[in-house]
Design a protein around this motif. Structure first.
Motif, PDB file in Angstrom:
ATOM      1  N   PRO A   7       0.831  -1.213   0.000  1.00 22.11           N
ATOM      2  CA  PRO A   7       0.000   0.000   0.000  1.00 22.11           C
ATOM      3  C   PRO A   7       0.859   1.256   0.000  1.00 22.11           C
ATOM      4  O   PRO A   7       1.837   1.353   0.745  1.00 22.11           O
ATOM      5  N   VAL A   8       0.523   2.213  -0.840  1.00 20.52           N
ATOM      6  CA  VAL A   8       1.313   3.435  -0.951  1.00 20.52           C
ATOM      7  C   VAL A   8       0.897   4.443   0.119  1.00 20.52           C
ATOM      8  O   VAL A   8      -0.231   4.426   0.612  1.00 20.52           O
ATOM      9  N   LEU A  14      -2.453   6.921   7.568  1.00 21.02           N
ATOM     10  CA  LEU A  14      -2.740   6.779   9.007  1.00 21.02           C
ATOM     11  C   LEU A  14      -2.825   8.150   9.681  1.00 21.02           C
ATOM     12  O   LEU A  14      -3.734   8.399  10.485  1.00 21.02           O
ATOM     13  N   GLU A  15      -1.889   9.028   9.359  1.00 22.74           N
ATOM     14  CA  GLU A  15      -1.905  10.369   9.957  1.00 22.74           C
ATOM     15  C   GLU A  15      -3.060  11.206   9.419  1.00 22.74           C
ATOM     16  O   GLU A  15      -3.615  12.050  10.125  1.00 22.74           O
ATOM     17  N   GLY A  16      -3.431  10.962   8.165  1.00 19.10           N
ATOM     18  CA  GLY A  16      -4.520  11.727   7.549  1.00 19.10           C
ATOM     19  C   GLY A  16      -5.854  11.540   8.241  1.00 19.10           C
ATOM     20  O   GLY A  16      -6.721  12.410   8.186  1.00 19.10           O
ATOM     21  N   PHE A  17      -6.016  10.391   8.911  1.00 18.21           N
ATOM     22  CA  PHE A  17      -7.264  10.127   9.631  1.00 18.21           C
ATOM     23  C   PHE A  17      -7.074  10.225  11.148  1.00 18.21           C
ATOM     24  O   PHE A  17      -7.786   9.565  11.911  1.00 18.21           O
ATOM     25  N   SER A  18      -6.155  11.069  11.581  1.00 14.76           N
ATOM     26  CA  SER A  18      -5.883  11.221  13.013  1.00 14.76           C
ATOM     27  C   SER A  18      -7.084  11.739  13.786  1.00 14.76           C
ATOM     28  O   SER A  18      -7.162  11.583  15.011  1.00 14.76           O
ATOM     29  N   SER A  39      -6.524  -0.798   4.996  1.00 13.16           N
ATOM     30  CA  SER A  39      -7.540  -1.128   6.001  1.00 13.16           C
ATOM     31  C   SER A  39      -6.941  -1.858   7.194  1.00 13.16           C
ATOM     32  O   SER A  39      -7.288  -1.578   8.355  1.00 13.16           O
ATOM     33  N   ALA A  40      -6.040  -2.800   6.940  1.00 13.66           N
ATOM     34  CA  ALA A  40      -5.412  -3.554   8.033  1.00 13.66           C
ATOM     35  C   ALA A  40      -4.641  -2.621   8.955  1.00 13.66           C
ATOM     36  O   ALA A  40      -4.735  -2.724  10.189  1.00 13.66           O
ATOM     37  N   ARG A  45      -4.214   0.674  14.029  1.00 16.10           N
ATOM     38  CA  ARG A  45      -3.918   1.981  14.636  1.00 16.10           C
ATOM     39  C   ARG A  45      -5.103   2.517  15.440  1.00 16.10           C
ATOM     40  O   ARG A  45      -4.934   3.052  16.546  1.00 16.10           O
ATOM     41  N   TYR A  46      -6.310   2.386  14.912  1.00 12.31           N
ATOM     42  CA  TYR A  46      -7.494   2.961  15.552  1.00 12.31           C
ATOM     43  C   TYR A  46      -8.400   1.819  16.033  1.00 12.31           C
ATOM     44  O   TYR A  46      -9.189   1.260  15.256  1.00 12.31           O
ATOM     45  N   LYS A  47      -8.286   1.470  17.297  1.00 15.32           N
ATOM     46  CA  LYS A  47      -8.918   0.263  17.841  1.00 15.32           C
ATOM     47  C   LYS A  47     -10.444   0.312  17.810  1.00 15.32           C
ATOM     48  O   LYS A  47     -11.096  -0.731  17.743  1.00 15.32           O
TER      49      LYS A  47
END
Length: 309
Positions: A7-8, A14-18, A39-40, A45-47
């Protein structure tokens, strides 16, 4: 499970959806699940996150049904076979916190000879959804010279589109063009002056866009998002060529504008206050030097993020 695709911009996604950290039960719509890399990582990251994901590639979905077996059973992830424009119609009523769309071709698709995406493939298919009626083989062998020229000019941005179309017409008059390798040989290995890309690669890009109606589907996704206006949701879109990026950039800019008057108007008459939200990324996010070394195929990736108010 080991994924056949890297995945690029993974860390950047991950940071974009903080903002998920401040939401009690966030829901992400992964419009282009692929082999589940983004998605994985997001689930890890976000439980508290739940994901609704879709893809039109049966091979990718079959892989993810195994990869996310536990998450499917627990309800952490839900999978649909759908393209990324149609899925929005199926989830109306849900409070979506984030939307992710990675609108590139996976490494497995590029490397699989039977899918016909690569220059050396032994087929000429290029369908993301293998049940779709039209493949690249039909386009190359049945479209008129004028239509081929239009596709190569618009979707490949090739100045020599007429010359390439004429080559294909002459070649198929002798015998049908059945494989990507045959087509690449007809086009030749010439490179675009001043750019690190071959003419053949841009022809293949143009054919893939036509086969899958990629720009039409992207415009449909953006149009539906504009109509839905999911409150507080962030939209992150990763693209891989200038045609897509231009559409995304212009849409986000229009969504963030307070004024909706005609640009030729002498002064604002709409009263302002029409912005749907704000652009999070003033400039597109591109791969780091480390990512480029690890995955050269990420070199064309750009991500833009918008947040609805």
């Amino acid at each position: 499970m080991n994924s056949p695709h890297i995945p690029v911009l993974l860390n950047e996604v991950l940071e974009g959806f903080s903002h998920f950290d401040s939401i009690d039960k966030p829901i992400l719509l992964d419009c282009t699940l692929g082999f589940g890399g983004h998605s994985a990582a997001l689930l890890q990251r976000y439980k508290a996150l739940k994901i609704i994901a879709c893809d039109q590639d049966e091979q990718a979905l079959d892989f993810c049904k195994k990869r996310f077996k536990a998450e499917l059973e627990s309800g952490k992830i839900t999978l649909y076979k759908s393209n990324f424009a149609s899925i929005l119609e199926r989830i109306k009523g849900l409070r979506i916190s984030g939307i992710l769309a990675d609108i590139g071709v996976s490494s497995l698709q590029l490397d699989s000879s039977e899918r016909g995406f690569g220059l050396g493939a032994n087929s000429l298919d290029m369908r993301m959804d293998k049940t779709a009626p039209k493949s690249a083989k039909e386009i190359v062998n049945e479209y008129s010279e004028g239509r081929l020229e239009q596709i190569f000019s618009e979707f490949g941005e090739l100045k020599m589109a007429a010359k390439i179309a004429a080559k294909i017409i002459a070649a198929r008059a002798k015998s049908p063009i059945n494989t990507a390798k045959e087509l690449a040989d007809i086009i030749g290995g010439e490179r675009i002056k001043g750019r690190n890309v071959s003419i053949a690669k841009l022809v293949f890009q143009a054919l893939r866009i036509e086969v899958n109606d990629e720009l039409g589907v992207l415009k449909s996704l953006l149009s539906t998002l504009k109509d839905l206006r999911p409150s507080g949701a962030r939209v992150a879109i990763i693209d891989f060529h200038s045609l897509e990026d231009r559409i995304i950039k212009e849409s986000f800019r229009a969504w963030s504008s307070d004024c909706v008057c005609d640009p030729s108007a002498m002064r604002c008459e709409c009263g302002g206050g029409h912005a749907l939200g704000k652009i999070i990324t003033k400039k597109p996010i591109t791969p780091s030097a480390d990512e480029l070394r690890a995955n050269p195929r990420s070199s064309c990736a750009k991500m833009r993020i918008f947040e609805f108010k």
